[in-house]
Design a protein around this motif. Structure first.
Motif, PDB file in Angstrom:
ATOM      1  N   LEU A  30       0.825  -1.200   0.000  1.00  0.00           N
ATOM      2  CA  LEU A  30       0.000   0.000   0.000  1.00  0.00           C
ATOM      3  C   LEU A  30       0.858   1.247   0.000  1.00  0.00           C
ATOM      4  O   LEU A  30       2.062   1.198   0.200  1.00  0.00           O
ATOM      5  N   VAL A  31       0.201   2.381  -0.245  1.00  0.00           N
ATOM      6  CA  VAL A  31       0.873   3.676  -0.251  1.00  0.00           C
ATOM      7  C   VAL A  31       0.118   4.587   0.714  1.00  0.00           C
ATOM      8  O   VAL A  31      -1.112   4.659   0.683  1.00  0.00           O
ATOM      9  N   ILE A  32       0.876   5.268   1.575  1.00  0.00           N
ATOM     10  CA  ILE A  32       0.312   6.232   2.517  1.00  0.00           C
ATOM     11  C   ILE A  32       0.854   7.602   2.137  1.00  0.00           C
ATOM     12  O   ILE A  32       2.061   7.759   1.900  1.00  0.00           O
ATOM     13  N   CYS A  33      -0.028   8.586   2.070  1.00  0.00           N
ATOM     14  CA  CYS A  33       0.392   9.948   1.736  1.00  0.00           C
ATOM     15  C   CYS A  33      -0.485  10.962   2.473  1.00  0.00           C
ATOM     16  O   CYS A  33      -1.493  10.592   3.081  1.00  0.00           O
ATOM     17  N   LYS A  34      -0.086  12.228   2.411  1.00  0.00           N
ATOM     18  CA  LYS A  34      -0.934  13.280   2.958  1.00  0.00           C
ATOM     19  C   LYS A  34      -2.254  13.250   2.221  1.00  0.00           C
ATOM     20  O   LYS A  34      -2.305  13.015   1.016  1.00  0.00           O
ATOM     21  N   GLY A  35      -3.324  13.497   2.976  1.00  0.00           N
ATOM     22  CA  GLY A  35      -4.634  13.597   2.373  1.00  0.00           C
ATOM     23  C   GLY A  35      -5.106  15.040   2.395  1.00  0.00           C
ATOM     24  O   GLY A  35      -4.305  15.968   2.529  1.00  0.00           O
ATOM     25  N   LEU A  36      -6.384  15.221   2.287  1.00  0.00           N
ATOM     26  CA  LEU A  36      -6.989  16.547   2.313  1.00  0.00           C
ATOM     27  C   LEU A  36      -7.719  16.746   3.634  1.00  0.00           C
ATOM     28  O   LEU A  36      -8.053  15.782   4.316  1.00  0.00           O
ATOM     29  N   GLU A  37      -7.962  17.967   4.008  1.00  0.00           N
ATOM     30  CA  GLU A  37      -8.626  18.337   5.263  1.00  0.00           C
ATOM     31  C   GLU A  37      -7.894  17.859   6.512  1.00  0.00           C
ATOM     32  O   GLU A  37      -8.474  17.746   7.578  1.00  0.00           O
ATOM     33  N   GLY A  38      -6.609  17.537   6.395  1.00  0.00           N
ATOM     34  CA  GLY A  38      -5.825  17.193   7.574  1.00  0.00           C
ATOM     35  C   GLY A  38      -5.788  15.725   7.931  1.00  0.00           C
ATOM     36  O   GLY A  38      -5.517  15.380   9.084  1.00  0.00           O
ATOM     37  N   CYS A  39      -6.039  14.837   6.990  1.00  0.00           N
ATOM     38  CA  CYS A  39      -5.943  13.399   7.260  1.00  0.00           C
ATOM     39  C   CYS A  39      -4.853  12.803   6.381  1.00  0.00           C
ATOM     40  O   CYS A  39      -4.197  13.512   5.621  1.00  0.00           O
ATOM     41  N   LEU A  40      -4.648  11.494   6.484  1.00  0.00           N
ATOM     42  CA  LEU A  40      -3.775  10.749   5.581  1.00  0.00           C
ATOM     43  C   LEU A  40      -4.638   9.888   4.681  1.00  0.00           C
ATOM     44  O   LEU A  40      -5.713   9.452   5.079  1.00  0.00           O
TER      45      LEU A  40
END
Length: 145
Positions: A30-40
């Protein structure tokens, strides 16, 4: 399809147990990255590649497109599950999302969002009036239920 809301904790080493239901959908890599609105955001390898395909269509000469790509690719981290079904979340990503201990994992169709529990409670507190307005915006985009 990734569905549901799950409460978990990050341990002192930055490891997070991903519920079995979500692990099955995400697969081994899997890939984890910054998300939007302050989540991952957490993507399966296949969904990440689909996301990358969409980003590749953005014009190189557009500054907003370059910034958008940097935001996601610059923070992205490949990951796998350990024997206990945990993933290690890099310190930079934990800091970006304000993750310290208690978190909420939310299945959002093609990806999982990881939220700080307090931030999730604020973000998910949507009034009926707000939801009506959002539904109106979705209808303007062609979504009708």
């Amino acid at each position: 399809m990734l569905l549901g809301e799950f409460n978990h904790s990050i341990d002192d080493k930055g490891r997070l147990i991903i519920p079995a239901k979500l692990r099955e959908e995400l697969g081994e890599s899997l890939v984890i990255c910054k998300g939007l609105e302050g989540c991952l955001f957490v993507y399966s390898q296949d969904e990440w590649e689909s996301f990358v395909d969409k980003l590749e269509t953005l014009p190189l000469m557009n500054k907003a497109a370059r910034t958008f790509k940097r935001y996601f690719f610059g923070s992205a981290s490949d990951s796998t599950f350990d024997k206990q079904g945990r993933v290690l979340i890099k310190p930079e990503l934990r800091e970006a999302a304000g993750l310290e201990k208690d978190v909420v994992l939310v299945g959002v169709q093609d990806h999982v969002e990881i939220w700080d529990k307090a931030r999730w409670e604020e973000e998910s507190d949507v009034s009926e009036e707000d939801m009506d307005a959002i539904a109106g915006q979705m209808e303007a985009m062609g979504i009708q239920i």
